[in-house]
Design an enzyme around this catalytic site. Structure first.
Site, PDB file in Angstrom:
ATOM      1  N   GLU A 130     -38.349  30.912  66.958  1.00  0.00           N
ATOM      2  CA  GLU A 130     -38.315  32.092  67.822  1.00  0.00           C
ATOM      3  C   GLU A 130     -38.464  33.327  66.932  1.00  0.00           C
ATOM      4  O   GLU A 130     -37.717  33.482  65.958  1.00  0.00           O
ATOM      5  CB  GLU A 130     -36.996  32.153  68.592  1.00  0.00           C
ATOM      6  CG  GLU A 130     -36.884  31.084  69.670  1.00  0.00           C
ATOM      7  CD  GLU A 130     -35.535  31.115  70.406  1.00  0.00           C
ATOM      8  OE1 GLU A 130     -35.520  30.900  71.614  1.00  0.00           O
ATOM      9  OE2 GLU A 130     -34.494  31.343  69.744  1.00  0.00           O
ATOM     10  N   HIS A 170     -35.933  32.765  63.963  1.00  0.00           N
ATOM     11  CA  HIS A 170     -34.889  31.815  64.327  1.00  0.00           C
ATOM     12  C   HIS A 170     -35.435  30.390  64.282  1.00  0.00           C
ATOM     13  O   HIS A 170     -36.129  29.942  65.190  1.00  0.00           O
ATOM     14  CB  HIS A 170     -34.339  32.152  65.725  1.00  0.00           C
ATOM     15  CG  HIS A 170     -33.183  31.288  66.129  1.00  0.00           C
ATOM     16  ND1 HIS A 170     -32.978  30.849  67.404  1.00  0.00           N
ATOM     17  CD2 HIS A 170     -32.166  30.759  65.395  1.00  0.00           C
ATOM     18  CE1 HIS A 170     -31.896  30.106  67.446  1.00  0.00           C
ATOM     19  NE2 HIS A 170     -31.389  30.039  66.243  1.00  0.00           N
TER      20      HIS A 170
HETATM   21  P1  NAI Z   1     -24.152  27.395  56.090  1.00  0.00           P
HETATM   22  O1  NAI Z   1     -22.716  27.707  56.179  1.00  0.00           O
HETATM   23  O2  NAI Z   1     -24.573  25.979  55.963  1.00  0.00           O
HETATM   24  O3  NAI Z   1     -24.791  28.180  54.852  1.00  0.00           O
HETATM   25  C1  NAI Z   1     -24.545  29.534  54.576  1.00  0.00           C
HETATM   26  C2  NAI Z   1     -24.785  29.767  53.096  1.00  0.00           C
HETATM   27  O4  NAI Z   1     -24.808  31.155  52.848  1.00  0.00           O
HETATM   28  C3  NAI Z   1     -23.690  29.186  52.195  1.00  0.00           C
HETATM   29  O5  NAI Z   1     -24.297  28.391  51.212  1.00  0.00           O
HETATM   30  C4  NAI Z   1     -23.023  30.403  51.594  1.00  0.00           C
HETATM   31  O6  NAI Z   1     -22.588  30.172  50.259  1.00  0.00           O
HETATM   32  C5  NAI Z   1     -24.147  31.405  51.623  1.00  0.00           C
HETATM   33  N1  NAI Z   1     -23.721  32.802  51.631  1.00  0.00           N
HETATM   34  C6  NAI Z   1     -22.762  33.384  52.368  1.00  0.00           C
HETATM   35  N2  NAI Z   1     -22.732  34.709  52.137  1.00  0.00           N
HETATM   36  C7  NAI Z   1     -23.698  34.967  51.227  1.00  0.00           C
HETATM   37  C8  NAI Z   1     -24.191  36.128  50.596  1.00  0.00           C
HETATM   38  N3  NAI Z   1     -23.661  37.317  50.842  1.00  0.00           N
HETATM   39  N4  NAI Z   1     -25.207  36.021  49.714  1.00  0.00           N
HETATM   40  C9  NAI Z   1     -25.772  34.838  49.449  1.00  0.00           C
HETATM   41  N5  NAI Z   1     -25.342  33.689  50.025  1.00  0.00           N
HETATM   42  C10 NAI Z   1     -24.324  33.764  50.905  1.00  0.00           C
HETATM   43  O7  NAI Z   1     -24.829  28.104  57.348  1.00  0.00           O
HETATM   44  P2  NAI Z   1     -26.079  27.645  58.172  1.00  0.00           P
HETATM   45  O8  NAI Z   1     -25.683  26.649  59.170  1.00  0.00           O
HETATM   46  O9  NAI Z   1     -27.187  27.359  57.244  1.00  0.00           O
HETATM   47  O10 NAI Z   1     -26.408  28.978  58.998  1.00  0.00           O
HETATM   48  C11 NAI Z   1     -27.001  30.083  58.393  1.00  0.00           C
HETATM   49  C12 NAI Z   1     -27.491  31.042  59.469  1.00  0.00           C
HETATM   50  O11 NAI Z   1     -28.451  30.360  60.274  1.00  0.00           O
HETATM   51  C13 NAI Z   1     -26.414  31.520  60.426  1.00  0.00           C
HETATM   52  O12 NAI Z   1     -26.705  32.839  60.785  1.00  0.00           O
HETATM   53  C14 NAI Z   1     -26.550  30.575  61.627  1.00  0.00           C
HETATM   54  O13 NAI Z   1     -26.099  31.153  62.811  1.00  0.00           O
HETATM   55  C15 NAI Z   1     -28.048  30.384  61.656  1.00  0.00           C
HETATM   56  N6  NAI Z   1     -28.512  29.146  62.284  1.00  0.00           N
HETATM   57  C16 NAI Z   1     -27.838  27.971  62.088  1.00  0.00           C
HETATM   58  C17 NAI Z   1     -28.283  26.800  62.691  1.00  0.00           C
HETATM   59  C18 NAI Z   1     -27.575  25.500  62.458  1.00  0.00           C
HETATM   60  O14 NAI Z   1     -27.825  24.533  63.201  1.00  0.00           O
HETATM   61  N7  NAI Z   1     -26.721  25.416  61.473  1.00  0.00           N
HETATM   62  C19 NAI Z   1     -29.475  26.798  63.561  1.00  0.00           C
HETATM   63  C20 NAI Z   1     -30.144  28.071  63.646  1.00  0.00           C
HETATM   64  C21 NAI Z   1     -29.652  29.195  63.050  1.00  0.00           C
END
Ligand code: NAI
Length: 669
Positions: free
Chosen positions: A466, A454
């Site tokens: 984490e 994380h």
């Molecule tokens: P985001 O929405 O910016 O990016 C997600 C990406 O995954 C998108 O580019 C999308 O096209 C791609 N995607 C979706 N399904 C897919 C698949 N089956 N195969 C390949 N690509 C796929 O999301 P973000 O903010 O980067 O978050 C990602 C993960 O990280 C989530 O689980 C979130 O909870 C976690 N996270 C987010 C934080 C934040 O501040 N944004 C901080 C810590 C963890």
């Protein structure tokens, strides 16, 4: 005869040789330590060597200091000084150290040293008492910022004569910038600032350059002094302008009430300017007060905790991570990929969207250009950053990091597919912020290989990761994961798979308490945010909620089963599509990535009381995490330290207070 005399010195931390050209070679090699650090015994032995050199000055051509370890000197041994609480004991030690470094500075024979790798704090103070300094500038050291004064980060300033020696030799601007910011220089910066007289590209050349110099000097002693222009800021008229400029820069970064050491150092310079004897006196006179301040004690505590966190990253396995495959090129996946490629890993990055992959490549290029500057380094990093729409990197990946949408079914489906395409020993990691690993693993044939990694946003800057541990995890995979995180320069914290893990679990009730207070209308958002900043938080909680995104924030709060009053402002804002910074509107309106303050901070109120009201849910929750053993700690000796470390490195919780639990304890005293 000389060999006999040298034997009598009975040295354990130095090898000393008198060579046939009458150079006294002193090789520092601290006993039972992986790095050279200065403690009381090492200093005492060095003192004996200096006496020996003075006693034999007539026959000796000079003294050359080198290190037998990978690095030169990492600084004073913080552990050996940690128990010094009384001013008179600290003063005694400081006076002794000053006598030794003065003796070195005034040695009857020429002195030269060869610096390989890190040379920090007390190490830099040592070399500044040498007359000639050569620095290794090879492929390994060239790009490393390895020479500097990190003391301010421990709540003190250089206390072994570093203040007046650096200011007199490098000039006030160079020296104060280094001491006040704690930022290190690369070898080229050390040359430009005047620390290095010469750079060489092989370790052998360190010795040969020193030898040539000492023989050439033939006993003549050359002093290093900053030239006219570098010393100009010591002019009383100019100094006032320089002083004010440094002070205003400092104020932007550190509250003088919380971090007094850099302000004290600046005042010492202002009071003494080019009167270096006075500066030395003031350096000594004020050091004990800084060393025993609460801030210094707390910052030193954080230093130990950060080492303990790195210590968690032990793995008996000989498997090492080289190929990293990242799925999801959004906010997190892109940043994690950039960080890993920057640290030398081969990274393949996959996403469903071509646009996201294109954007990721542009971001990586921009980032490396800014950070690495040199075209050859940018090119190398970009070669390691591989766009991989089809996921062909999966078959050779040592670790796969999933960073796709926060949706259980989508993540389950992905892991099922991924598992079929990777090698048996590939570690599978999720960056989920809240979904329990138990749920994600339901779709997997071998759930023991799933861990959580994380990262925090922005992943290339925030130091904590984490490592999420399920009950069924393969311990070896977990340990390799923790080591991987440490090797990429971050602090690993092993946390039980439970809602919110550690950091989000303590952050959410704190942010919600701020939002509720704002909802009540007792205080405006500007006042609440200012109160928490004054307390020492890097950002106010309402600005933080806007930054994280109000929708995401509310999801985490719901996941943690926090009460959200019906009709609350946060829900209304979300309904209106005002999600915070990403929509340019939330609690604040946002312009150019900055919140616009519309109301003034309430006057005549106790900001500290507001901060305590808003922040107390954070430390209460931290205590629950301790009681529930949320953080994995083998012998349960360091759990409270590790929680404090996690909260500081994950949320930026006021470092000068030494952590949330540490602060809570001090309130109950
Ligand atoms: P985001 O929405 O910016 O990016 C997600 C990406 O995954 C998108 O580019 C999308 O096209 C791609 N995607 C979706 N399904 C897919 C698949 N089956 N195969 C390949 N690509 C796929 O999301 P973000 O903010 O980067 O978050 C990602 C993960 O990280 C989530 O689980 C979130 O909870 C976690 N996270 C987010 C934080 C934040 O501040 N944004 C901080 C810590 C963890």
């Amino acid at each position: 005869m000389s060999a006999n005399k040298l034997d009598k010195l009975k040295l354990e931390n130095f090898n000393v040789k008198w060579d046939c050209e009458n150079i006294l070679w002193v090789i520092i090699d601290c006993k039972d330590k992986s790095e050279n650090t200065l403690d009381i015994e090492v200093l005492a032995e060095f003192d004996k060597i200096l006496d020996f050199a003075n006693d034999n000055a007539k026959e000796l051509k000079g003294l050359g200091l080198l290190s037998a370890k990978k690095n030169f000197i990492m600084g004073a041994d913080v552990n050996s000084f940690a128990d010094l609480n009384e001013h008179n004991k600290i003063n005694e030690l400081i006076n002794k150290a000053h006598l030794i470094f003065d003796k070195l500075d005034n040695l009857k024979i020429p002195t030269a040293c060869g610096i390989n790798g890190f040379c920090l704090g007390g190490g830099l103070e040592t070399v500044l008492a040498f007359k000639y300094r050569v620095v290794l500038n090879n492929q390994e050291t060239k790009y490393k910022s390895s020479i500097g004064f990190p003391e301010v980060k421990l709540g003190i300033y250089p206390g072994f004569g570093g203040t007046f020696r650096s200011i007199s030799q490098l000039g006030p601007i160079n020296a104060l910038t280094m001491m006040l910011t704690g930022k290190n220089l690369k070898p080229s910066g050390a040359k430009a600032s005047g620390i290095a007289h010469k750079l060489v590209d092989t370790k052998d050349k360190l010795r040969w350059t020193i030898r040539r110099k000492l023989l050439k000097l033939d006993g003549k002693i050359e002093k290093t002094k900053a030239g006219f222009f570098k010393s100009l800021p010591n002019n009383p008229l100019i100094s006032l302008f320089v002083y004010n400029k440094f002070k205003s820069e400092l104020k932007k970064k550190a509250n003088p009430k919380h971090y007094p050491a850099p302000y004290k150092l600046l005042d010492i310079w202002k009071e003494s300017l080019s009167d270096y004897a006075k500066m030395q006196k003031l350096e000594k006179a004020n050091f004990a007060e800084m060393m025993t301040s609460k801030t210094a004690r707390n910052l030193q505590r954080i230093f130990y905790i950060s080492n303990a966190m790195k210590g968690l990253a032990k793995s008996a396995s000989d498997k090492s991570i080289r190929n990293v495959h990242i799925i999801g090129a959004g906010t997190m996946g892109c940043d994690i990929a950039i960080h890993c490629a920057g640290k030398g890993y081969r990274v393949t990055i996959q996403d469903l969207s071509d646009d996201m992959l294109k954007k990721a490549k542009t971001n990586a290029n921009k980032f490396f250009k800014k950070r690495l500057k040199k075209p050859e380094l940018i090119k190398q990093a970009m070669t390691r950053f591989i766009i991989d729409k089809e996921g062909s990197g999966l078959s050779s990946a040592d670790v796969v990091i999933e960073a796709i949408v926060e949706n259980l079914e989508v993540k389950q489906k992905l892991f099922k597919e991924v598992e079929a395409k990777v090698a048996k020993d590939t570690i599978l990691a999720t960056n989920t912020s809240a979904i329990p690993l138990e749920k994600i693993a339901q779709s997997m044939a071998d759930k023991t290989r799933l861990i959580g990694l994380h990262f925090f946003n922005p992943a290339h800057t925030l130091p904590l990761v984490e490592i999420i541990k399920s009950d069924f995890v393969n311990q070896e995979f977990l340990e390799i994961g923790a080591k991987f995180v440490k090797d990429m320069g971050k602090f690993p914290l092993i946390v039980k798979s439970s809602p919110g893990f550690l950091v989000n679990r303590v952050l959410a009730p704190y942010i919600m308490s701020a939002l509720k207070l704002e909802d009540k209308g007792t205080y405006n958002k500007e006042t609440i945010d200012k109160a928490c900043r004054e307390f020492g938080m890097p950002m106010g909680p309402i600005e933080l909620a806007d930054t994280v995104g109000l929708d995401i924030m509310l999801n985490v709060a719901k996941e943690l089963k926090l009460k959200i009053p019906k009709g609350s402002k946060v829900e209304k804002l979300i309904q209106d599509g005002k999600l915070g910074r990403k929509t340019n509107s939330g609690y604040y309106d946002w312009k150019k990535g900055r919140p616009v303050e519309t109301e003034s901070v309430d006057k005549n109120i106790d900001l500290s009381e507001i901060a305590h009201t808003v922040l107390s849910p954070l430390w209460v929750e931290a205590k629950s995490c301790l009681d529930e053993k949320i953080v994995w700690d083998k012998d349960r000796q360091k759990s409270s330290d590790l929680i404090d470390g996690g909260i500081i490195f994950g949320t930026g919780f006021a470092p000068h207070l030494g952590g949330a639990l540490n602060y809570m304890k001090s309130l109950n005293k």
